[in-house]
Design a protein around this motif. Sequence first.
Motif, PDB file in Angstrom:
ATOM      1  N   GLN A  47      50.092  43.917  36.646  1.00 37.75           N
ATOM      2  CA  GLN A  47      48.984  44.632  36.008  1.00 37.75           C
ATOM      3  C   GLN A  47      47.709  43.793  36.007  1.00 37.75           C
ATOM      4  N   GLN A  51      43.714  43.933  38.717  1.00 35.07           N
ATOM      5  CA  GLN A  51      42.417  44.168  38.086  1.00 35.07           C
ATOM      6  C   GLN A  51      41.300  43.444  38.834  1.00 35.07           C
ATOM      7  N   LYS A  52      40.184  44.124  38.950  1.00 33.96           N
ATOM      8  CA  LYS A  52      38.985  43.507  39.496  1.00 33.96           C
ATOM      9  C   LYS A  52      38.216  42.953  38.302  1.00 33.96           C
ATOM     10  N   LEU A  67      38.510  39.779  32.517  1.00 36.37           N
ATOM     11  CA  LEU A  67      39.371  40.927  32.781  1.00 36.37           C
ATOM     12  C   LEU A  67      39.560  41.751  31.511  1.00 36.37           C
ATOM     13  N   PRO A  70      45.603  44.541  29.974  1.00 35.13           N
ATOM     14  CA  PRO A  70      46.427  45.749  30.107  1.00 35.13           C
ATOM     15  C   PRO A  70      46.838  46.238  28.715  1.00 35.13           C
TER      16      PRO A  70
END
Length: 190
Positions: A47, A51-52, A67, A70
Amino acid sequence: MAPLINPLYLGVEVQQHMRGYFASQKPRRLLLPDFFTKKQYGVLLKQLATQKGALRHEAERFSFQELVLPQELKLFLTSAQFKGFLSTVLNKPVRKIALSARRFEHASYTLLHDNVPAGQASFFIIFGNGWDSSWGGSTVYFGGGEPLIFAPVLNSFSLVHPGKDMRAFVKYVTHFVGKKSFVKVEGILS
């Protein structure tokens, strides 16, 4: 909490031992390897890896990717069960946790800065796929004596209550890292 973290850390006697060890350290600290179950670590790592991140860069203070946590990890880290776990080890109640997630890769770092509060209890968890401490990325607590250094240990949970004059920074990640990175999920406790 049982399905997420290593069942070894859930036993009452083990938590009492952790509390005693934490209290005996100067500055107070605790490192728990293999914190999440292998399966859960894999899910959370995936997860986070997809992520970008948003680049955060102020040359005189920091450079990293921020970030979004999640949802599953955020819910766990703010749950009553996790706060209870922290309260047991700290031997005092934990009311609030300010969470952040940062990706560190080549040329990432943070510096000591007066705007960063000193002496606050915090925890951090490291996520990634293979890391060599010679690449940098260690979290260093500095101020008033010997520095306290935590090399990035994947799937580890570190709890630190530094001295009142100690501040933390993350050492520069060198070019030897190539395309690898790690994510540091951190919680400041109050």
